[in-house]
Design an enzyme around this catalytic site. Sequence first.
Site, PDB file in Angstrom:
ATOM      1  N   ASP A  21      33.573  48.161  37.545  1.00 53.95           N
ATOM      2  CA  ASP A  21      34.894  47.552  37.658  1.00 53.95           C
ATOM      3  C   ASP A  21      35.651  47.918  36.382  1.00 53.95           C
ATOM      4  OD1 ASP A  21      36.984  45.685  38.414  1.00 53.95           O
ATOM      5  OD2 ASP A  21      36.137  44.340  36.900  1.00 53.95           O
ATOM      6  N   ASP A  23      39.148  46.102  34.930  1.00 54.23           N
ATOM      7  CA  ASP A  23      39.706  44.962  34.177  1.00 54.23           C
ATOM      8  C   ASP A  23      38.668  43.861  33.979  1.00 54.23           C
ATOM      9  OD1 ASP A  23      42.866  45.355  34.057  1.00 54.23           O
ATOM     10  OD2 ASP A  23      42.143  46.116  35.971  1.00 54.23           O
TER      11      ASP A  23
HETATM   12 MG   LIG Z   1      37.572  42.812  36.972  1.00 56.47          MG
END
Ligand SMILES: [Mg+2]
Length: 257
Positions: A21, A23
Site C-alpha cells: 500500500d 499512504d
Molecule cells: Mg494506506
Amino acid sequence: MSARDLVAALPPLRETAVFLDFDGTLVDLAETPDGIAVPEDLPDLLDRLTEVTGGALALVSGRSVGALEEFLPGFEGVIIGGHGAEQRIDGLLETHPLAGSEALGQLTRAVEALARQHPGTIAERKPTGVVLHYRRVPDLEARLVSRMSDLAATHPGIELHRAKMALELRPDDIGKDIAVGLLRSRQPFDCRKAILFGDDATDEVAMRYLLDHGDLACKVGTGETGAPLRAEDPTELRAALWMWTSGEGSEAWPSKD
Ligand SMILES: [Mg+2]
C-alpha cells in the site's frame, strides 16, 4: 517488533511477491491527500525491491495510477490504483469499464451537487468513482451516509465504502483482495510466498485473502489487524525493507538479542 525482527520473520526477498500500500504504509499520512511528503529514499527502495524480486512487486493503492505516477515519476513497476479499478502492468494501463462512462459522470455530478448543499464537505473526483469528504462537518455524517446510500442504490454496479471521514462510491466488483488475487495468478507473482504491507481497512481484506492462501501480511501502525506481523510506522517499514533488499530474509538476519 523492530525492523530487524520484522525482516527475520520474512522469507528471502528473491522468493517473495511483495504488495505494498502507499499512504500510511510507505509514506506518512498528511492533513490532505496532496500534502504527503515522499521520502527521498523511496524511489530507490522501490527500484531495488523490484530488481531483487524479479519484478514481483506491486503498489496497491486507493489512489489513481496517475496520482501515484506523479509522486513516483521514475517508478516503472506494477501499480494497482483505485483499489483495483486501474492496473498499470508492463507500462500499459487498464481501467475498469465504468471509468469515463456517462453513468459515472452522472453520479459524480450528483455527489458534487450534494457537496454544494452541505457547506464544509468536499467532493473528490476519481477516475473510477467519487468521494465525499466531511472531516470539517462530522455532525452531518448520518445525513450524508443516508444520501450517499440512496445514490449507490439507484446506480447499478456502484457501492458505498466508508473510510475515515469520507464516503466513496465506486464499482462493486473491485477491491484490493480481488486485485491481489489476480496478480497472484500471473507471472512473476505466482509460485512464490506473497506478503502485503498495509495500514487500513481496505488492506485488511487483501491480508485476509493472502493469509487464507497460506501467505503473509504485515500491518503498519497501530490498531486492530488480522496480520501476524507489524511495523510501527512507515519509517520503520522502509528501514526493514532496505534490510530485506540487502539480505536473504530469515537466514541472513538472525536476531542478535
Ligand atoms: Mg494506506
